[in-house]
Write an enzyme that holds these catalytic residues in place. Structure first.
Site, PDB file in Angstrom:
ATOM      1  N   GLY A 239       0.763  -1.247   0.000  1.00 58.28           N
ATOM      2  CA  GLY A 239       0.000   0.000   0.000  1.00 58.28           C
ATOM      3  C   GLY A 239       0.787   1.285   0.000  1.00 58.28           C
ATOM      4  N   GLU A 294       4.203  -6.481   1.626  1.00 61.39           N
ATOM      5  CA  GLU A 294       3.737  -6.855   0.284  1.00 61.39           C
ATOM      6  C   GLU A 294       3.654  -5.629  -0.621  1.00 61.39           C
ATOM      7  OE1 GLU A 294      -0.113  -8.448   1.191  1.00 61.39           O
ATOM      8  OE2 GLU A 294       0.698  -9.982   2.521  1.00 61.39           O
ATOM      9  N   PRO A 295       4.758  -4.942  -0.852  1.00 57.22           N
ATOM     10  CA  PRO A 295       4.678  -3.758  -1.702  1.00 57.22           C
ATOM     11  C   PRO A 295       4.583  -4.139  -3.173  1.00 57.22           C
ATOM     12  CG  PRO A 295       6.946  -4.189  -1.130  1.00 57.22           C
ATOM     13  CD  PRO A 295       6.140  -5.247  -0.422  1.00 57.22           C
ATOM     14  N   GLY A 296       3.766  -3.431  -3.909  1.00 63.23           N
ATOM     15  CA  GLY A 296       3.691  -3.622  -5.354  1.00 63.23           C
ATOM     16  C   GLY A 296       4.082  -2.326  -6.036  1.00 63.23           C
ATOM     17  N   ARG A 333      -5.750   3.120 -15.838  1.00 61.55           N
ATOM     18  CA  ARG A 333      -5.838   3.855 -14.568  1.00 61.55           C
ATOM     19  C   ARG A 333      -6.588   5.188 -14.662  1.00 61.55           C
ATOM     20  NH1 ARG A 333      -2.644   5.452 -11.593  1.00 61.55           N
ATOM     21  NH2 ARG A 333      -3.433   4.578  -9.673  1.00 61.55           N
ATOM     22  N   TYR A 337      -9.766   4.943 -12.306  1.00 65.79           N
ATOM     23  CA  TYR A 337      -9.617   5.595 -10.985  1.00 65.79           C
ATOM     24  C   TYR A 337      -9.388   7.087 -11.106  1.00 65.79           C
ATOM     25  CZ  TYR A 337      -7.761   0.836 -10.358  1.00 65.79           C
ATOM     26  OH  TYR A 337      -7.536  -0.507 -10.394  1.00 65.79           O
ATOM     27  N   CYS A 364     -13.167   3.456 -28.644  1.00 70.35           N
ATOM     28  CA  CYS A 364     -14.496   4.050 -28.811  1.00 70.35           C
ATOM     29  C   CYS A 364     -15.234   4.165 -27.475  1.00 70.35           C
ATOM     30  CB  CYS A 364     -15.294   3.231 -29.803  1.00 70.35           C
ATOM     31  SG  CYS A 364     -14.461   3.195 -31.378  1.00 70.35           S
ATOM     32  N   TYR A 393       0.420  -1.580 -12.301  1.00 73.06           N
ATOM     33  CA  TYR A 393      -0.984  -1.638 -12.722  1.00 73.06           C
ATOM     34  C   TYR A 393      -1.167  -0.999 -14.103  1.00 73.06           C
ATOM     35  CZ  TYR A 393      -1.158  -2.732  -7.780  1.00 73.06           C
ATOM     36  OH  TYR A 393      -0.909  -3.298  -6.558  1.00 73.06           O
TER      37      TYR A 393
HETATM   38  N1  LLP Z   1      -1.286  -6.976  -0.718  1.00 79.06           N
HETATM   39  C1  LLP Z   1      -2.590  -7.133  -0.993  1.00 79.06           C
HETATM   40  C2  LLP Z   1      -3.345  -8.104  -0.219  1.00 79.06           C
HETATM   41  C3  LLP Z   1      -3.209  -6.360  -1.991  1.00 79.06           C
HETATM   42  O1  LLP Z   1      -4.502  -6.492  -2.229  1.00 79.06           O
HETATM   43  C4  LLP Z   1      -2.436  -5.417  -2.728  1.00 79.06           C
HETATM   44  C5  LLP Z   1      -3.039  -4.602  -3.788  1.00 79.06           C
HETATM   45  C6  LLP Z   1      -1.069  -5.306  -2.420  1.00 79.06           C
HETATM   46  C7  LLP Z   1      -0.526  -6.091  -1.407  1.00 79.06           C
HETATM   47  C8  LLP Z   1      -0.167  -4.350  -3.142  1.00 79.06           C
HETATM   48  O2  LLP Z   1      -0.558  -3.033  -2.952  1.00 79.06           O
HETATM   49  P1  LLP Z   1       0.413  -1.848  -3.419  1.00 79.06           P
HETATM   50  O3  LLP Z   1       1.666  -1.921  -2.600  1.00 79.06           O
HETATM   51  O4  LLP Z   1       0.690  -2.048  -4.860  1.00 79.06           O
HETATM   52  O5  LLP Z   1      -0.370  -0.626  -3.163  1.00 79.06           O
HETATM   53  N2  LLP Z   1      -5.053  -1.330  -9.681  1.00 79.06           N
HETATM   54  C9  LLP Z   1      -5.009  -0.327  -8.632  1.00 79.06           C
HETATM   55  C10 LLP Z   1      -4.374  -0.876  -7.384  1.00 79.06           C
HETATM   56  C11 LLP Z   1      -5.030  -2.126  -6.857  1.00 79.06           C
HETATM   57  C12 LLP Z   1      -4.344  -2.695  -5.646  1.00 79.06           C
HETATM   58  C13 LLP Z   1      -4.888  -4.017  -5.268  1.00 79.06           C
HETATM   59  N3  LLP Z   1      -4.250  -4.663  -4.140  1.00 79.06           N
HETATM   60  C14 LLP Z   1      -4.301   0.913  -9.159  1.00 79.06           C
HETATM   61  O6  LLP Z   1      -3.909   0.948 -10.331  1.00 79.06           O
HETATM   62  O7  LLP Z   1      -4.162   1.906  -8.434  1.00 79.06           O
END
Ligand code: LLP
Length: 436
Positions: A239, A294-296, A333, A337, A364, A393
């Site tokens: 997050g 769990e960073p993405g 995105r 969002y 379209c 994403y």
């Molecule tokens: N752990 C869990 C359980 C999650 O559901 C998520 C993201 C993450 C970790 C990673 O979160 P991050 O560090 O990336 O914020 N598509 C959306 C974001 C959806 C996130 C879903 N869950 C966007 O483009 O903003």
């Protein structure tokens, strides 16, 4: 930190000139910087190092290209996965199942069986029915399934409503009030082994206090479960947000001038990994457990750009449109969002003149836009731009809507660029389809 900057008026990714690259591979195309991904990972890991026993499980839903996974596996990352397909990709990329956590509210029996046989580190369980299902699948396979319960701390983290997950109205996790009972049930099921507790409050969060609030709310439960069931880990989820406004100028300062959703200039603060760590380390260390993250987005978000070319210009009495060759199917995105992505020309225009435009794609749908009423340098057909901070994403959420082939992905390492995914062809679009 990121590795995109202008050198003599042309935008570079590390040592690679993006305009030259665009001429070679065509547009639209995604480009990722290895250096940025690696340094984001290392910086976060270093900030968290006072914790000792820790594991960063990269949330690969943000960017699942095999080469990105491989790079992170080599750094020692684990992976947070949400499907059997994601585990398959981790293994193909050289990652290890015993460093993977499996999240998601709808795991199928087939996926559970696959992950169990591969030796997954933990299933993060999202409902009581799922708990029973995992036990049943494990019994059938004659195996013991390691589990954690995803506990919803009911914390309000300021972010877009579609990506907030830690409130009780969200579909995720099990409420604090039920959690202890669910662990009791888990302890009674013979094919489960309680391994941890997981939480995740949402995505694109730019302030540290909500994370600490979640840890604080869960601490009594975690300590109780540790004493009772011998918990091994606590996962605080992902997050950590990134800055989309002022993406190019962001460099590494704690704040910079950006603009808000209405384009008004404002001070944008970055959630530095050190500030995040400072807020959570002490309460986490006090738990005496292995801590998972769990960073993405934080790892890959500012490490990628989407290159696109201007096709046409078009004016109506109220709008100037710049039509580019990438669409909402390639980067959803903004449409989904109202996500903001900085748009930077690959070659800085000689004139400093600005004009207010909508940058739109060929799809379209009226929602097919990348910018609305934004002050931009004057762009002409053939000019190329980068949609900044598209590494998370971006490609993973793309589709072939309007029969538009999926884009190529290029990984840059220093002076070298490698095509790590080919552009789809029209033949690829019909693969697997049959006429009756
Ligand atoms: N752990 C869990 C359980 C999650 O559901 C998520 C993201 C993450 C970790 C990673 O979160 P991050 O560090 O990336 O914020 N598509 C959306 C974001 C959806 C996130 C879903 N869950 C966007 O483009 O903003």
């Amino acid at each position: 930190m990121h590795s995109f900057r202008y050198v003599d008026g042309s935008l570079k990714c590390e040592g690679v000139d993006l305009n030259t690259l665009a001429s070679e591979v065509g547009t639209p195309a995604y480009v990722y910087s290895s250096e940025t991904i690696r340094s984001n990972y290392r910086r976060l890991d270093l900030a968290l190092s006072p914790l000792g026993d820790r594991m960063i499980c990269y949330a690969m839903k943000a960017n699942g290209n095999l080469s990105v996974l491989n790079l992170l596996a080599k750094e020692g990352a684990g992976f947070d996965i949400v499907s059997g397909g994601e585990l398959f990709k981790v293994l193909k990329a050289g990652g290890r199942a015993d460093r993977c956590t499996f999240a998601g509210v709808g795991k199928t029996a087939g996926e559970i069986d696959y992950a169990l046989r591969q030796g997954i580190y933990s299933f993060n369980v999202e409902s009581e029915e799922e708990l029973e299902m995992i036990n049943a699948v494990a019994a059938k396979a004659g195996l013991i399934a390691p589990i954690a319960v995803r506990v919803n701390p009911d914390v309000d983290a300021p972010t877009h409503k579609y990506i907030s997950t830690g409130k009780s109205k969200n579909k995720f996790g099990i409420g604090l009030d039920r959690a202890a009972a669910v662990y009791e049930r888990a302890a009674s099921l013979p094919h489960l082994k309680i391994r941890g507790l997981q939480t995740h409050i949402g995505s694109q969060i730019l302030k540290a206090p909500p994370f600490a609030e979640a840890v604080g709310k869960l601490t009594p439960l975690v300590l109780e479960l540790k004493a009772k069931h011998g918990l091994e880990f606590f996962s605080i989820g992902g997050g950590v947000g990134i800055v989309y406004h002022g993406a190019l100028s962001s460099g590494d300062s704690a704040w910079w001038k950006g603009s808000d959703e209405n384009g008004v200039e404002t001070k944008v603060e970055r959630l530095a990994p050190e500030a995040y760590a400072a807020e959570v380390i002490e309460p986490l260390r006090a738990l005496g457990l292995r801590i998972l993250f769990e960073p993405g987005r934080f790892i890959v978000g500012n490490a990628g750009v989407l290159l696109t070319s201007v096709l046409y210009r078009k004016s109506t009495p109220t709008k100037n449109f710049v039509i580019v060759d990438a669409g909402m199917n390639d980067l959803i995105r903004p449409a989904l969002y109202e996500g903001y992505h900085e748009i930077e020309p690959l070659l800085q225009p000689p004139s400093e003149q600005l004009e207010k435009v909508d940058v739109v794609g060929p799809v379209c749908e009226s929602g097919d836009f990348f910018a609305q009423d934004r002050e931009m340098p004057v762009l002409a057909p053939g000019d190329r731009v980068a949609l900044m901070s598209s590494g998370a994403y971006g490609f993973v959420m793309s589709s072939t809507y309007n029969a538009r082939p999926l884009l190529p992905e290029i990984l840059v390492e220093g002076e070298t660029s490698t095509l790590v995914r080919e552009r789809q062809s029209w033949e690829d679009l019909i693969r697997g389809e049959r006429l009756p």
